[in-house]
Write a protein that holds these residues in place. Structure first.
Motif, PDB file in Angstrom:
ATOM      1  N   ILE A 189     -10.206  -0.930 -10.202  1.00 21.02           N
ATOM      2  CA  ILE A 189      -9.879  -1.264  -8.817  1.00 21.02           C
ATOM      3  C   ILE A 189     -10.936  -2.212  -8.268  1.00 21.02           C
ATOM      4  O   ILE A 189     -12.107  -1.839  -8.130  1.00 21.02           O
ATOM      5  CB  ILE A 189      -9.783   0.001  -7.943  1.00 21.02           C
ATOM      6  CG1 ILE A 189      -8.675   0.923  -8.487  1.00 21.02           C
ATOM      7  CG2 ILE A 189      -9.510  -0.360  -6.487  1.00 21.02           C
ATOM      8  CD1 ILE A 189      -8.563   2.246  -7.772  1.00 21.02           C
ATOM      9  N   ILE A 190     -10.512  -3.433  -7.978  1.00 24.28           N
ATOM     10  CA  ILE A 190     -11.384  -4.432  -7.354  1.00 24.28           C
ATOM     11  C   ILE A 190     -10.870  -4.647  -5.938  1.00 24.28           C
ATOM     12  O   ILE A 190      -9.787  -5.216  -5.744  1.00 24.28           O
ATOM     13  CB  ILE A 190     -11.366  -5.754  -8.135  1.00 24.28           C
ATOM     14  CG1 ILE A 190     -11.747  -5.513  -9.599  1.00 24.28           C
ATOM     15  CG2 ILE A 190     -12.310  -6.766  -7.500  1.00 24.28           C
ATOM     16  CD1 ILE A 190     -11.684  -6.753 -10.466  1.00 24.28           C
ATOM     17  N   PRO A 191     -11.585  -4.183  -4.919  1.00 23.99           N
ATOM     18  CA  PRO A 191     -11.097  -4.279  -3.541  1.00 23.99           C
ATOM     19  C   PRO A 191     -10.662  -5.695  -3.165  1.00 23.99           C
ATOM     20  O   PRO A 191     -11.400  -6.648  -3.370  1.00 23.99           O
ATOM     21  CB  PRO A 191     -12.309  -3.825  -2.717  1.00 23.99           C
ATOM     22  CG  PRO A 191     -13.058  -2.910  -3.629  1.00 23.99           C
ATOM     23  CD  PRO A 191     -12.894  -3.506  -4.996  1.00 23.99           C
ATOM     24  N   GLY A 192      -9.451  -5.799  -2.657  1.00 26.17           N
ATOM     25  CA  GLY A 192      -8.903  -7.082  -2.236  1.00 26.17           C
ATOM     26  C   GLY A 192      -8.146  -7.808  -3.309  1.00 26.17           C
ATOM     27  O   GLY A 192      -7.214  -8.559  -3.027  1.00 26.17           O
ATOM     28  N   GLU A 193      -8.516  -7.618  -4.556  1.00 29.90           N
ATOM     29  CA  GLU A 193      -7.876  -8.324  -5.679  1.00 29.90           C
ATOM     30  C   GLU A 193      -6.788  -7.488  -6.333  1.00 29.90           C
ATOM     31  O   GLU A 193      -5.724  -8.001  -6.698  1.00 29.90           O
ATOM     32  CB  GLU A 193      -8.924  -8.715  -6.714  1.00 29.90           C
ATOM     33  CG  GLU A 193      -8.362  -9.484  -7.890  1.00 29.90           C
ATOM     34  CD  GLU A 193      -9.426  -9.919  -8.877  1.00 29.90           C
ATOM     35  OE1 GLU A 193      -9.066 -10.325  -9.998  1.00 29.90           O
ATOM     36  OE2 GLU A 193     -10.619  -9.851  -8.519  1.00 29.90           O
ATOM     37  N   CYS A 199      -3.074   2.046  -1.901  1.00 35.33           N
ATOM     38  CA  CYS A 199      -1.971   1.084  -1.858  1.00 35.33           C
ATOM     39  C   CYS A 199      -0.680   1.693  -2.385  1.00 35.33           C
ATOM     40  O   CYS A 199       0.402   1.440  -1.864  1.00 35.33           O
ATOM     41  CB  CYS A 199      -2.323  -0.161  -2.679  1.00 35.33           C
ATOM     42  SG  CYS A 199      -3.448  -1.309  -1.853  1.00 35.33           S
ATOM     43  N   ALA A 200      -0.788   2.478  -3.437  1.00 34.47           N
ATOM     44  CA  ALA A 200       0.373   3.153  -4.015  1.00 34.47           C
ATOM     45  C   ALA A 200      -0.050   4.571  -4.376  1.00 34.47           C
ATOM     46  O   ALA A 200      -0.185   4.910  -5.547  1.00 34.47           O
ATOM     47  CB  ALA A 200       0.863   2.415  -5.252  1.00 34.47           C
ATOM     48  N   PRO A 201      -0.273   5.405  -3.375  1.00 33.74           N
ATOM     49  CA  PRO A 201      -0.824   6.738  -3.626  1.00 33.74           C
ATOM     50  C   PRO A 201       0.198   7.673  -4.241  1.00 33.74           C
ATOM     51  O   PRO A 201       1.406   7.474  -4.084  1.00 33.74           O
ATOM     52  CB  PRO A 201      -1.226   7.216  -2.231  1.00 33.74           C
ATOM     53  CG  PRO A 201      -0.261   6.531  -1.329  1.00 33.74           C
ATOM     54  CD  PRO A 201      -0.018   5.179  -1.947  1.00 33.74           C
ATOM     55  N   PRO A 202      -0.270   8.702  -4.935  1.00 31.46           N
ATOM     56  CA  PRO A 202       0.659   9.723  -5.442  1.00 31.46           C
ATOM     57  C   PRO A 202       1.348  10.444  -4.295  1.00 31.46           C
ATOM     58  O   PRO A 202       0.909  10.378  -3.138  1.00 31.46           O
ATOM     59  CB  PRO A 202      -0.266  10.673  -6.224  1.00 31.46           C
ATOM     60  CG  PRO A 202      -1.510   9.876  -6.488  1.00 31.46           C
ATOM     61  CD  PRO A 202      -1.651   8.944  -5.348  1.00 31.46           C
ATOM     62  N   LEU A 203       2.418  11.110  -4.602  1.00 23.92           N
ATOM     63  CA  LEU A 203       3.223  11.779  -3.579  1.00 23.92           C
ATOM     64  C   LEU A 203       2.411  12.782  -2.783  1.00 23.92           C
ATOM     65  O   LEU A 203       2.581  12.913  -1.569  1.00 23.92           O
ATOM     66  CB  LEU A 203       4.416  12.480  -4.237  1.00 23.92           C
ATOM     67  CG  LEU A 203       5.351  13.249  -3.287  1.00 23.92           C
ATOM     68  CD1 LEU A 203       5.973  12.284  -2.279  1.00 23.92           C
ATOM     69  CD2 LEU A 203       6.430  13.970  -4.074  1.00 23.92           C
ATOM     70  N   PRO A 269      -2.494  -5.691  -4.541  1.00 23.96           N
ATOM     71  CA  PRO A 269      -2.721  -4.848  -3.364  1.00 23.96           C
ATOM     72  C   PRO A 269      -1.558  -4.892  -2.396  1.00 23.96           C
ATOM     73  O   PRO A 269      -0.838  -5.890  -2.297  1.00 23.96           O
ATOM     74  CB  PRO A 269      -3.999  -5.448  -2.749  1.00 23.96           C
ATOM     75  CG  PRO A 269      -4.046  -6.849  -3.259  1.00 23.96           C
ATOM     76  CD  PRO A 269      -3.441  -6.811  -4.623  1.00 23.96           C
ATOM     77  N   ASN A 270      -1.381  -3.819  -1.676  1.00 21.91           N
ATOM     78  CA  ASN A 270      -0.306  -3.704  -0.694  1.00 21.91           C
ATOM     79  C   ASN A 270      -0.770  -4.285   0.642  1.00 21.91           C
ATOM     80  O   ASN A 270      -1.718  -3.775   1.237  1.00 21.91           O
ATOM     81  CB  ASN A 270       0.067  -2.230  -0.528  1.00 21.91           C
ATOM     82  CG  ASN A 270       1.182  -2.018   0.480  1.00 21.91           C
ATOM     83  OD1 ASN A 270       1.769  -2.975   0.979  1.00 21.91           O
ATOM     84  ND2 ASN A 270       1.464  -0.766   0.786  1.00 21.91           N
TER      85      ASN A 270
END
Length: 374
Positions: A189-193, A199-203, A269-270
């Motif tokens: 995970i590279i913030p912003g990239e 951004c796509a969390p588990p349920l 990223p979302n």
């Protein structure tokens, strides 16, 4: 009674710290009485059995760094049920996991600098200190760490690490093993990239469910050391490639032990991520990319080789020039070097004259009879 228990717990922690300091002092002085070794002032490339780094020459050629430091954060204690991890030992039961880990790792490699913190990073009072150590706990005083590794077993801790790294712009790697113990994954995970954990969390995170309500008392998720070993190995391999800048660093790599399946992918990223710092990092990344100089891609035309080529092959037309001249019908307008494959022969003018046979008035039977008598 409660105060007495609390004082006893504090005393145990003090004794644990004193024990760790004593072992550290002995290690620095040439041995710790537990089968350890003295620190090595300078890493040697000499390939001898007595050199603990002689098997790492492949990494040295890739630019392995000479100094290491590990910051460990955990608040759990070692239990006998943790022996399946193949890392902790029975005599360490009751110790905090970070202290037990430090003791084991220091005995193996006293050249690495260790800093342990036995607290829960998800609490408000500990979160600020956790962020401070990420941003100032590098090898150089006041510099951030190179990479954060997440090996936690709950979403709350992952979200805490995600929040801290998004705010600091800190690159980190997340990892996990499923509750059925036969699959797992790693994620860069590279913030912003790249997509952050929010951004796509588990349920369980997206639905704002309390994890504690999902766990039944006396029931623990399955845990296989083989699956954890595979995932841990993939994670460390990805770390080496990232830090030493070689090979392809995976943004997401999964592992399914049932099918020996290793899916890989990367997620953007979302733009509507719930974490405002993630959205902020996305904007910063866009500005950084826009500021990069544009590179023009010039595509060179490949030279076409006909008669003379490295294989000694000649391209010969099946139609001669004479045949082409004598062909009938229009000749199509073709590019240079291309001719028609087949032609229609032109009708000859000097043809054989037709022979006219006069009618004798005889029948076919009479003619046949004459031919027999000849």
């Amino acid at each position: 009674m409660a105060e007495s228990v609390e004082r006893l717990q504090q005393r145990v922690e003090e004794l644990e710290r004193e024990l760790a300091q004593e072992r550290s002092r002995r290690a620095l002085g040439g041995g710790d009485g537990g089968g350890g070794r003295a620190r090595i002032e300078k890493m040697s490339p000499e390939v001898v059995d007595s050199n603990p780094y002689s098997r790492l020459m492949a990494l040295k050629r890739m630019g392995i760094v000479s100094d290491y430091e590990l910051l460990l954060f955990d608040y759990d204690k070692v239990e006998l049920a943790n022996m399946n991890r193949l890392f902790f030992q029975p005599h360490q039961a009751g110790l905090s996991k970070v202290q037990a880990a430090e003791h084991t790792l220091r005995n193996i490699n006293p050249d690495v600098l260790f800093e342990v913190h036995n607290y829960n990073i998800t609490t408000v009072e500990n979160f600020e200190h956790f962020m401070n150590r990420i941003s100032n706990g590098g090898l150089e005083e006041g510099k951030p760490v190179d990479l954060v590794l997440s090996c936690v077993d709950n979403f709350e801790a992952r979200m805490t690490i995600n929040t801290a790294c998004n705010e600091l712009g800190q690159t980190w790697m997340e990892s996990g093993v499923s509750e059925n113990a036969v699959s797992g994954h790693i994620q860069l995970i590279i913030p912003g990239e790249s997509a952050c954990f929010a951004c796509a969390p588990p349920l369980v995170v997206a639905a704002n469910i309390d994890e504690k309500t999902l766990k039944r008392e006396g029931v623990c998720a399955a845990s296989l050391p083989t699956t954890m070993g595979v995932v841990a190995g993939i994670l460390v391999q990805n770390v080496l490639k990232f830090l030493l800048n070689f090979g392809t660093v995976s943004f997401y790599l999964g592992y399914n032990a049932m099918q020996d399946f290793f899916p890989t992918m990367s997620m953007k990223p979302n733009p509507q991520c719930d974490d405002r710092n993630c959205r902020k990092q996305q904007e910063e990344y866009k500005k950084k990319v826009a500021a990069l100089p544009t590179q023009e891609v010039v595509q060179e035309e490949e030279e076409i080789i006909h008669d003379d080529n490295e294989w000694g092959i000649e391209l010969v037309s099946e139609v001669s020039e004479e045949e082409l001249k004598n062909s009938s019908g229009p000749i199509p307008d073709l590019p240079e070097g291309i001719t028609v494959a087949y032609t229609v022969p032109q009708k000859q003018e000097d043809s054989v004259p037709e022979v006219t046979v006069e009618d004798s008035g005889e029948s076919l039977e009479d003619l046949m009879a004459k031919m027999k008598n000849m």
